[in-house]
Design a protein around this motif. Structure first.
Motif, short mmCIF file in Angstrom:
data_model
loop_
_atom_site.label_atom_id
_atom_site.label_comp_id
_atom_site.label_asym_id
_atom_site.label_seq_id
_atom_site.Cartn_x
_atom_site.Cartn_y
_atom_site.Cartn_z
N VAL A 1 7.18 13.03 12.18
CA VAL A 1 6.87 11.65 12.55
C VAL A 1 5.36 11.47 12.66
CG1 VAL A 1 7.14 9.87 14.31
CG2 VAL A 1 9.08 11.33 13.71
N GLY A 2 4.70 12.44 13.30
CA GLY A 2 3.24 12.35 13.43
C GLY A 2 2.54 12.32 12.08
N SER A 3 3.00 13.16 11.14
CA SER A 3 2.40 13.18 9.79
C SER A 3 2.60 11.85 9.08
CB SER A 3 3.02 14.31 8.96
OG SER A 3 2.72 15.57 9.51
N LEU A 4 3.82 11.31 9.20
CA LEU A 4 4.10 10.03 8.55
C LEU A 4 3.30 8.91 9.18
CD1 LEU A 4 7.96 10.38 8.09
CD2 LEU A 4 6.23 10.47 6.29
N ALA A 5 3.13 8.95 10.50
CA ALA A 5 2.32 7.94 11.18
C ALA A 5 0.88 7.97 10.69
CB ALA A 5 2.38 8.16 12.70
N ARG A 6 0.34 9.17 10.52
CA ARG A 6 -1.05 9.29 10.02
C ARG A 6 -1.16 8.76 8.59
NH1 ARG A 6 -0.72 13.99 13.21
NH2 ARG A 6 0.00 15.27 11.47
N GLU A 7 -0.09 8.94 7.81
CA GLU A 7 -0.11 8.40 6.44
C GLU A 7 -0.13 6.88 6.44
OE1 GLU A 7 -0.53 10.21 3.58
OE2 GLU A 7 -0.90 11.68 5.16
N VAL A 8 0.57 6.28 7.40
CA VAL A 8 0.57 4.82 7.51
C VAL A 8 -0.84 4.32 7.83
CG1 VAL A 8 1.38 2.86 8.88
CG2 VAL A 8 2.99 4.64 8.16
N ALA B 1 4.71 10.52 22.86
CA ALA B 1 5.67 11.62 22.91
C ALA B 1 6.58 11.60 21.69
CB ALA B 1 6.50 11.52 24.19
N GLU B 2 7.00 10.40 21.30
CA GLU B 2 7.87 10.29 20.12
C GLU B 2 7.11 10.68 18.85
OE1 GLU B 2 9.08 6.16 21.23
OE2 GLU B 2 11.07 6.90 20.69
N LEU B 3 5.84 10.39 18.84
CA LEU B 3 5.03 10.71 17.66
C LEU B 3 4.62 12.18 17.64
CD1 LEU B 3 2.70 7.57 17.54
CD2 LEU B 3 4.66 8.07 16.09
N ALA B 4 4.95 12.91 18.71
CA ALA B 4 4.57 14.32 18.77
C ALA B 4 5.39 15.16 17.80
CB ALA B 4 4.75 14.85 20.19
N ASP B 5 6.54 14.64 17.36
CA ASP B 5 7.32 15.35 16.35
C ASP B 5 6.46 15.52 15.10
OD1 ASP B 5 9.07 14.89 13.72
OD2 ASP B 5 10.31 15.93 15.21
N PRO B 6 6.33 16.74 14.57
CA PRO B 6 5.42 17.00 13.43
C PRO B 6 5.64 16.06 12.25
CG PRO B 6 6.22 19.06 14.34
CD PRO B 6 7.00 17.98 15.02
N LEU C 1 0.85 -1.19 0.00
CA LEU C 1 0.00 0.00 0.00
C LEU C 1 0.89 1.24 0.00
CD1 LEU C 1 -2.22 -1.22 2.97
CD2 LEU C 1 -2.65 -1.64 0.54
N ASN C 2 0.42 2.32 -0.61
CA ASN C 2 1.25 3.53 -0.61
C ASN C 2 0.41 4.79 -0.70
OD1 ASN C 2 1.24 4.52 -3.63
ND2 ASN C 2 1.52 2.29 -3.72
N ARG C 3 0.95 5.86 -0.17
CA ARG C 3 0.36 7.20 -0.22
C ARG C 3 1.47 8.24 -0.30
NH1 ARG C 3 -4.74 8.88 1.80
NH2 ARG C 3 -3.71 10.63 2.83
N GLN C 4 1.15 9.38 -0.93
CA GLN C 4 2.11 10.48 -0.99
C GLN C 4 1.75 11.54 0.04
OE1 GLN C 4 3.14 12.11 -4.82
NE2 GLN C 4 2.88 10.12 -5.84
N ASP D 1 -1.66 -4.29 14.01
CA ASP D 1 -2.65 -3.97 13.00
C ASP D 1 -3.25 -2.59 13.27
OD1 ASP D 1 -4.55 -4.21 15.04
OD2 ASP D 1 -5.19 -6.20 14.41
N TRP D 2 -4.22 -2.20 12.44
CA TRP D 2 -4.78 -0.85 12.52
C TRP D 2 -5.38 -0.58 13.90
CZ3 TRP D 2 -9.58 1.51 13.13
CH2 TRP D 2 -9.68 2.83 12.69
N ALA D 3 -6.11 -1.55 14.44
CA ALA D 3 -6.74 -1.35 15.75
C ALA D 3 -5.68 -1.18 16.84
CB ALA D 3 -7.65 -2.53 16.08
N ASP D 4 -4.59 -1.97 16.76
CA ASP D 4 -3.51 -1.84 17.73
C ASP D 4 -2.91 -0.44 17.69
OD1 ASP D 4 -3.74 -4.49 18.54
OD2 ASP D 4 -2.28 -5.20 17.07
#
Length: 336
Positions: free
Chosen positions: A213-220, A206-211, A162-165, A192-195
């Protein structure tokens, strides 16, 4: 319960009707199917089958054609008999390995399998991939497309890609991207997604609070959601339209309505038993739109990574060939 002889007469009539699409008379059965009984006996058996609802006579002077009940008896006999424990022969195993060899990703394998099914059965084939929301993430990769644009690639445990830009607010260095990739693989791999939505602890948050990293996590997460909304692969509609039963628009339109509505299609393909091929004939289908069609379907994969492979065609289909094709498709997609 039909007698053996009556079952043989019914099977011969169905084979003839599937091949020639014409009402079948006793003379044809006697001359071409070696039933080992007299024409009078065959006529008596046909009369009995008609009285029991397994065949019907379209016109007074015509031969007989199978009913849904006739096809059901025939299919049950197939599934209980010659197809019950049938293993893939060497030729089919070679075909399985050839398909796997030529497909570099699961998506491509599903597409090739659907195409092969349609060509083999002359019906419409459907491959419904496993829900990406229930699959664990195997690997996450970020690729820099330009200083401010990143491609997020997510590979699930069953090999779906799967991929997104993502357009970033500022330029992203290769080092930052590599660190984000390493972090998210550590946090997300094996979940998985629920986890991911429900089990990120305070340290992770806290680690995901970096803008970035947070943006990339949301893309995943968005990749998984988009993958789950992917349409089932449907191939062979033009072949289905060439079947005499669907030559008229009034017969074809209800089937098209089902195929275009993913919600209805999912309902049709739900409730399949594990390790068993399901055959629904005509009016056995849950929706009246498929009253003139048959659905042969089976699950592939294991556990959360289960998908469905199915064939939709006229009730006058070659059930033995279609069931074997579905069995082979399950092997191709990793079930055997």
């Amino acid at each position: 319960m039909l007698t053996d002889r009556r079952q043989r007469v019914l099977a011969a009539l169905i084979e003839e009707y599937v091949s020639h699409i014409l009402p079948v008379g006793s003379r044809t059965l006697v001359e071409h199917y070696g039933l080992g009984v007299s024409p009078a006996t065959v006529r008596n058996e046909l009369s009995a089958l008609e009285e029991q609802g397994y065949i019907t006579q379209p016109h007074t002077s015509a031969g007989r054609v199978p009913t849904d009940a006739g096809y059901r008896s025939f299919v049950d006999d197939l599934l209980a008999g010659e197809l019950a424990e049938e293993k893939l022969d060497e030729e089919k195993l070679d075909a399985v390995e050839d398909l796997r060899r030529r497909a570099t990703e699961l998506d491509e394998l599903e597409a090739r399998t659907a195409e092969a099914l349609s060509q083999l059965t002359h019906c419409l084939s459907i491959v419904l991939p496993p829900s990406t929301l229930s699959l664990d993430i195997r690997q996450i990769t970020f690729v820099s497309l330009s200083p401010c644009r990143v491609l997020a690639v997510v590979i699930t445990e069953d090999g779906q890609v799967l991929n997104r830009q993502l357009e970033c607010a500022e330029e992203v260095s290769a080092d930052k991207l590599a660190r984000a990739q390493s972090l998210l693989n550590r946090l997300f791999a094996g979940k998985d997604w629920a986890d991911l939505r429900g089990s990120i602890d305070a340290r992770d948050a806290a680690e995901l609070a970096d803008p970035l990293v947070g943006s990339l996590a949301r893309e995943v997460l968005a990749c998984l959601q988009e993958g789950d909304g992917a349409h089932a692969r449907r191939l062979g509609l033009s072949t289905l339209m060439r079947q005499p039963e669907f030559a008229q628009a009034e017969a074809l339109v209800p089937v098209l309505e089902v195929l275009e509505d993913d919600t209805v299609l999912l309902q049709i393909l739900q409730g399949l038993e594990r390790d068993k091929t399901t055959v629904r004939i005509g009016h056995e289908n849950a929706t009246s739109q498929l009253a003139g069609a048959s659905v042969v379907a089976a699950r592939f994969g294991r556990g959360a990574a289960e998908g469905v492979v199915a064939i939709i065609g006229p009730t006058r289909m070659d059930y033995a060939q279609v069931i074997r094709a579905v069995h082979t498709a399950r092997a191709v997609l990793g079930d055997e």
